[in-house]
Motif scaffolding. Structure first.
Motif, PDB file in Angstrom:
ATOM      1  N   TYR A  12      18.082  -3.422  -5.781  1.00 32.39           N
ATOM      2  CA  TYR A  12      17.372  -2.159  -5.638  1.00 32.39           C
ATOM      3  C   TYR A  12      17.518  -1.288  -6.882  1.00 32.39           C
ATOM      4  N   GLU A  13      16.394  -0.739  -7.330  1.00 28.91           N
ATOM      5  CA  GLU A  13      16.391   0.183  -8.453  1.00 28.91           C
ATOM      6  C   GLU A  13      16.229   1.600  -7.912  1.00 28.91           C
ATOM      7  N   GLY A  14      17.093   2.511  -8.350  1.00 24.60           N
ATOM      8  CA  GLY A  14      17.213   3.825  -7.756  1.00 24.60           C
ATOM      9  C   GLY A  14      15.952   4.662  -7.742  1.00 24.60           C
ATOM     10  N   ASN A  15      15.052   4.488  -8.719  1.00 21.84           N
ATOM     11  CA  ASN A  15      13.839   5.312  -8.759  1.00 21.84           C
ATOM     12  C   ASN A  15      12.675   4.658  -8.055  1.00 21.84           C
ATOM     13  N   SER A  16      12.909   3.552  -7.351  1.00 23.77           N
ATOM     14  CA  SER A  16      11.837   2.828  -6.672  1.00 23.77           C
ATOM     15  C   SER A  16      11.852   3.134  -5.181  1.00 23.77           C
ATOM     16  N   ILE A  17      10.679   3.422  -4.628  1.00 22.62           N
ATOM     17  CA  ILE A  17      10.555   3.594  -3.190  1.00 22.62           C
ATOM     18  C   ILE A  17      10.231   2.264  -2.525  1.00 22.62           C
ATOM     19  N   HIS A  74      11.041 -10.832  -0.419  1.00 19.50           N
ATOM     20  CA  HIS A  74      11.597  -9.656   0.251  1.00 19.50           C
ATOM     21  C   HIS A  74      10.791  -8.418  -0.121  1.00 19.50           C
ATOM     22  N   ILE A  75      10.546  -7.557   0.876  1.00 17.81           N
ATOM     23  CA  ILE A  75       9.976  -6.231   0.622  1.00 17.81           C
ATOM     24  C   ILE A  75      11.043  -5.207   0.968  1.00 17.81           C
ATOM     25  N   LEU A  76      11.337  -4.320   0.014  1.00 18.62           N
ATOM     26  CA  LEU A  76      12.329  -3.280   0.207  1.00 18.62           C
ATOM     27  C   LEU A  76      11.641  -1.924   0.250  1.00 18.62           C
ATOM     28  N   LEU A  77      12.056  -1.087   1.208  1.00 20.22           N
ATOM     29  CA  LEU A  77      11.590   0.298   1.304  1.00 20.22           C
ATOM     30  C   LEU A  77      12.815   1.195   1.233  1.00 20.22           C
ATOM     31  N   GLY A  78      12.903   1.981   0.174  1.00 18.47           N
ATOM     32  CA  GLY A  78      14.085   2.814  -0.016  1.00 18.47           C
ATOM     33  C   GLY A  78      15.362   2.017  -0.135  1.00 18.47           C
ATOM     34  N   PRO A  86       9.081  -3.982  12.684  1.00 18.61           N
ATOM     35  CA  PRO A  86       7.689  -3.838  13.123  1.00 18.61           C
ATOM     36  C   PRO A  86       7.037  -2.602  12.496  1.00 18.61           C
ATOM     37  N   PRO A  87       5.695  -2.610  12.410  1.00 15.33           N
ATOM     38  CA  PRO A  87       4.980  -1.525  11.721  1.00 15.33           C
ATOM     39  C   PRO A  87       5.340  -0.129  12.211  1.00 15.33           C
ATOM     40  N   HIS A  88       5.447   0.054  13.546  1.00 19.96           N
ATOM     41  CA  HIS A  88       5.661   1.407  14.069  1.00 19.96           C
ATOM     42  C   HIS A  88       7.061   1.938  13.801  1.00 19.96           C
ATOM     43  N   LEU A  89       7.964   1.055  13.350  1.00 14.16           N
ATOM     44  CA  LEU A  89       9.312   1.501  13.021  1.00 14.16           C
ATOM     45  C   LEU A  89       9.527   1.657  11.519  1.00 14.16           C
ATOM     46  N   ARG A  90       8.506   1.337  10.744  1.00 14.10           N
ATOM     47  CA  ARG A  90       8.580   1.578   9.298  1.00 14.10           C
ATOM     48  C   ARG A  90       8.106   3.014   9.056  1.00 14.10           C
ATOM     49  N   ASN A  91       8.782   3.722   8.224  1.00 10.68           N
ATOM     50  CA  ASN A  91       8.416   5.114   7.965  1.00 10.68           C
ATOM     51  C   ASN A  91       7.298   5.158   6.926  1.00 10.68           C
ATOM     52  N   ILE A  92       6.125   4.615   7.328  1.00 18.20           N
ATOM     53  CA  ILE A  92       4.983   4.443   6.430  1.00 18.20           C
ATOM     54  C   ILE A  92       3.738   5.028   7.086  1.00 18.20           C
ATOM     55  N   GLY A  93       3.007   5.866   6.355  1.00 17.64           N
ATOM     56  CA  GLY A  93       1.719   6.375   6.812  1.00 17.64           C
ATOM     57  C   GLY A  93       0.601   5.462   6.343  1.00 17.64           C
ATOM     58  N   PHE A 165       3.975  12.995   9.944  1.00 20.64           N
ATOM     59  CA  PHE A 165       5.362  12.689  10.315  1.00 20.64           C
ATOM     60  C   PHE A 165       6.266  12.527   9.089  1.00 20.64           C
ATOM     61  N   ASN A 166       5.776  13.004   7.931  1.00 15.55           N
ATOM     62  CA  ASN A 166       6.567  12.997   6.702  1.00 15.55           C
ATOM     63  C   ASN A 166       7.055  11.590   6.342  1.00 15.55           C
ATOM     64  N   PRO A 167       6.131  10.651   6.142  1.00 11.12           N
ATOM     65  CA  PRO A 167       6.525   9.277   5.836  1.00 11.12           C
ATOM     66  C   PRO A 167       7.115   9.153   4.434  1.00 11.12           C
ATOM     67  N   GLN A 168       7.809   8.040   4.195  1.00 11.25           N
ATOM     68  CA  GLN A 168       8.346   7.783   2.865  1.00 11.25           C
ATOM     69  C   GLN A 168       7.244   7.435   1.877  1.00 11.25           C
ATOM     70  N   ILE A 169       6.162   6.861   2.382  1.00 10.92           N
ATOM     71  CA  ILE A 169       5.070   6.417   1.523  1.00 10.92           C
ATOM     72  C   ILE A 169       3.791   6.350   2.346  1.00 10.92           C
ATOM     73  N   ILE A 170       2.650   6.528   1.695  1.00 13.97           N
ATOM     74  CA  ILE A 170       1.354   6.404   2.367  1.00 13.97           C
ATOM     75  C   ILE A 170       0.597   5.228   1.769  1.00 13.97           C
ATOM     76  N   LEU A 171       0.010   4.406   2.630  1.00 15.79           N
ATOM     77  CA  LEU A 171      -0.816   3.277   2.211  1.00 15.79           C
ATOM     78  C   LEU A 171      -2.273   3.590   2.539  1.00 15.79           C
ATOM     79  N   MET A 172      -3.178   3.264   1.625  1.00 12.98           N
ATOM     80  CA  MET A 172      -4.603   3.524   1.821  1.00 12.98           C
ATOM     81  C   MET A 172      -5.405   2.270   1.500  1.00 12.98           C
TER      82      MET A 172
END
Length: 375
Positions: A12-17, A74-78, A86-93, A165-172
């Motif tokens: 993990y790199e500290g400046n990466s979400i 691997h996909i890392l979030l924070g 599962p999708p609904h438990l990821r803090n992602i908009g 809901f103040n997600p960590q990241i938004i996907l479009m």
């Protein structure tokens, strides 16, 4: 296929979400739709996946959202692996292409839905919904139904729902594709402004290169499941690393040639017509190699009078199209009858062009890139 990293969090790199580590995706167990993708999305960054249909951009987004499983990697979030969350438990908009609004719910109820799912206290829901409505400038439309809204307003509701809901990241996922040109351009700037004001990380998918250039901090150009180049819009435009990126980002003139001489910052080629051209070597390595030379239409000058324009040729004007702030001229140059030159109205006023007229043109070696042949 199994996971390759036993402890991906140590990478993990500290400046990466978000981090993609050796990510691959197969839908049939044989062919790969995404091939060993590695990238970091920086905190607060607007990163766009750009590519043609079938390039893997939507697959990457859907794996990050959790709607598609990861075949390998691997996909890392924070800093935490989310492969099996599962999708609904990821803090992602998420903002979908068709907005995915509930037609039987009001604007406020649509925006509140992620809060209900997360069992937010009732007293907080109204406050958060009103704040989200203000962000997207829809304060007076809370009680409207989606079908009572314009396409642009529906798009804003979808964005508000992703933010509430103040997600960590938004996907479009191509959220502007259903809008007409003028509204699409307006919403591009609105989304970009929201991103800058809220300092939220955004991962965006589009096949529209103009949209990607306007909105992004960085762009990942995908082709056949792999990233061809990951860079800022300016770097992709000015310094494409290969012929695929050059032809996909902006407009280029291409001339096929062969390398005669090559040094670190300069190579000499000859075209199929025998004409010599000096260029900057980018994706070539040796004498005799076939190359595709690229030069942007705006880099070409009419009747060059300076020695800095190392490449000079005669050209015949084939067609002229007025574009308001410039003239677009189609010319016949070195056997290419579709060679495009962009000319300012001031230059054309001083020396008016005419269809059928022969003129001199030129460009610098530094503005001409020797790339690999297109497959």
């Amino acid at each position: 296929m199994g996971n390759k990293a036993e402890n991906p969090s140590v990478m993990y790199e500290g400046n990466s979400i978000v981090q993609f580590i050796d990510i691959s995706k197969s839908y049939d167990g044989e062919s790969l739709a995404v091939k060993n993708v590695n990238l970091n999305v920086k905190q607060g960054e607007f990163l766009t996946f750009l590519g043609p249909s079938g390039s893997g951009k939507t697959s990457c987004l859907m794996m990050l959202a959790g709607f598609e499983s990861v075949t390998d990697g691997h996909i890392l979030l924070g800093g935490e692996e989310i492969n099996h969350i599962p999708p609904h438990l990821r803090n992602i908009g998420m903002v979908f292409q068709n907005y995915a609004l509930f037609p039987h719910k009001t604007v406020a109820e649509n925006i509140a839905y992620p809060l209900w799912v997360r069992r937010t206290l009732k007293g907080e829901i109204n406050e958060k919904v009103q704040k989200a409505l203000k962000m997207v400038r829809l304060e007076g439309l809370a009680d409207r139904m989606p079908l009572q809204l314009s396409g642009g307003q529906q798009q804003r509701v979808a964005v508000a729902r992703a933010l509430v809901f103040n997600p960590q990241i938004i996907l479009m996922d191509e959220p502007l594709s259903a809008l007409d040109k003028s509204l699409r351009e307006e919403m591009q700037y609105e989304i970009r402004s929201l991103h800058e004001n809220l300092n939220i990380s955004v991962v965006y998918v589009t096949h529209d290169q103009g949209e990607a250039l306007v909105m992004s901090d960085r762009i990942a150009v995908l082709n056949g499941g792999s990233i061809e180049q990951l860079a800022s819009p300016a770097e992709l435009y000015k310094e494409p690393k290969n012929s695929f990126v050059a032809q996909f980002i902006g407009e280029n003139n291409f001339l096929p040639g062969t390398i005669d001489n090559i040094k670190t910052n300069l190579c000499v080629t000859h075209l199929e017509t025998g004409d010599p051209v000096q260029a900057t070597p980018v994706a070539v390595s040796h004498v005799g190699q076939k190359t595709l030379l690229s030069v942007r239409p705006e880099s070409i000058v009419i009747n060059p009078d300076s020695a800095e324009y190392q490449n000079r040729f005669n050209a015949r004007v084939m067609d002229l199209i007025f574009h308001g702030d410039h003239l677009r001229a189609r010319m016949s140059v070195c056997g290419n009858d579709n060679f495009i030159v962009k000319i300012s109205n001031e230059v054309n006023r001083l020396s008016p062009l005419e269809v059928g007229k022969e003129i001199g043109i030129g460009w610098r070696a530094s503005d001409c890139r020797a790339l690999d042949e297109l497959e």
